[in-house]
Design an enzyme around this catalytic site. Sequence first.
Site, mmCIF file in Angstrom:
data_model
loop_
_atom_site.group_PDB
_atom_site.id
_atom_site.type_symbol
_atom_site.label_atom_id
_atom_site.label_comp_id
_atom_site.label_asym_id
_atom_site.label_seq_id
_atom_site.Cartn_x
_atom_site.Cartn_y
_atom_site.Cartn_z
ATOM 1 N N VAL A 71 1.038 -1.279 0.197
ATOM 2 C CA VAL A 71 -0.168 0.432 0.113
ATOM 3 C C VAL A 71 0.759 1.248 -0.217
ATOM 4 O O VAL A 71 0.554 1.943 -0.761
ATOM 5 C CB VAL A 71 -0.661 0.036 0.909
ATOM 6 N N VAL A 104 2.145 2.847 -3.636
ATOM 7 C CA VAL A 104 1.369 3.919 -4.320
ATOM 8 C C VAL A 104 1.435 4.974 -3.726
ATOM 9 O O VAL A 104 1.164 6.251 -3.957
ATOM 10 C CB VAL A 104 -0.101 3.083 -4.369
ATOM 11 N N GLU A 105 0.849 4.735 -2.304
ATOM 12 C CA GLU A 105 0.523 5.795 -1.245
ATOM 13 C C GLU A 105 1.202 7.017 -1.166
ATOM 14 O O GLU A 105 1.318 7.801 -1.643
ATOM 15 C CB GLU A 105 -0.109 5.770 0.326
ATOM 16 N N SER A 106 2.650 6.710 -0.920
ATOM 17 C CA SER A 106 3.682 7.643 -0.781
ATOM 18 C C SER A 106 4.977 7.344 -0.924
ATOM 19 O O SER A 106 5.985 7.860 -1.252
ATOM 20 C CB SER A 106 4.039 7.727 0.924
ATOM 21 N N TYR A 150 -6.366 3.944 -7.542
ATOM 22 C CA TYR A 150 -5.436 3.442 -6.768
ATOM 23 C C TYR A 150 -5.614 1.701 -6.502
ATOM 24 O O TYR A 150 -4.361 1.361 -6.594
ATOM 25 C CB TYR A 150 -6.079 4.418 -5.660
#
Length: 408
Positions: free
Chosen positions: A103, A106-108, A214
Amino acid sequence: MFDAPYEEEESLRAENLPDVELEAEEFVHEGAIKTVYSDIWARIRAGFVLDLPAGEEKRIDGVARRMAASGIVERIAERGAGLLYYVVEAVGERDLPMELVLVPFVESGYSLHAASHAEAHGAWQFIESTARNYEVGIDRFRDDRRNLVVSTRAALDYLQALHGMFGDWALAMAAYNCGERRVQAELDKARRRGVEHPGFKDIARFLPQETRDYVPRIFAVREIVAEPSRYAAELPDIPHAPQFTVVEIHRDIDVALVARLAGITREALVRYNPSLSAPVILGRHRVNLLLPHEAALALQRNMAAHQGPWLTWRMVKITRAATPQEIAQRNKIAVNVVLQANPLPEGHHYEVGSTLLLPAGSRGKIDEKLAERAVLLTRASSECMVAACSGDDSPTVPPATVNGLPRR
């Protein structure tokens, strides 16, 4: 001479706690068999359990091919190499799907320093309201959204709660991005359209574009990690071993002193631990720091032997609006010293009620009661409400901030 724009605060005696604690080495219960992995990727692959979201397989493969061609997964993996082991261990301890480790890709981009235009921060990109719901500390002294230990615990708590709501990990990921209310609303609409058991594919086209992209991106990273040769990807060599030791601080102490006792620079300490928002650490926060192994051992050894002052800062509470220049003149210190400990946007001043940290030499003390309600409030002058005073092309600044964040 002029009246000080603040009132001095007396210190309370600190609670008698152990100074520092290193995270215990992992151990295996007697009779248990410990699996040996060739590298971190082997451990992650062994924990992949999720099917691709139905109806999204072709799109995910296309996203994976584009990501592999750009080399972005390799670059993110190199950046997050020091963080991956801790996240893998946290996911493994809860027996959760290893897909969740991906995760933050993709988030950061697996960066603790990451910040979005929506004021989401850290590797797991928490906004302030969600962070507070999951007991992530945000105050004058720290922003634990940028703390790997705290934010990972909170993110996994949140993802597990979302999975409990929807019973589907793809939907949980979607809700992590756009909110559980939005996902629930679209699921309810799908049921009214006659879809008995709606999944991600049934609501994807109704979700925000960011969320539509996402979830496939997370699974695209999974496909690349699972079969790098299929996508001509070359993942970096990352050992299945911790690259940092987690150190828990139990006493009030200068950040600079922590760095000196650990044998590293202050800049390196803050680079490893960007959650530190002030020049002091409060023991009652039980702050978890990431340190290279040798630095952690040095810190434990040197804190036990330390004889000098632990704090060289004091707190003052602003009783009337003041500028950094005024504070510096009153205390006979350089303006940059005031600004480093009490940052504020260009063109702002400190507002009434702000708690400032100022040098105090060997007389440094932190008042426990004041620290509990300490806040850094700033406000722009009228001519600097939209753009920084240096010109129209300068970055925009908020009209007011609280602890460095735009005030709502």
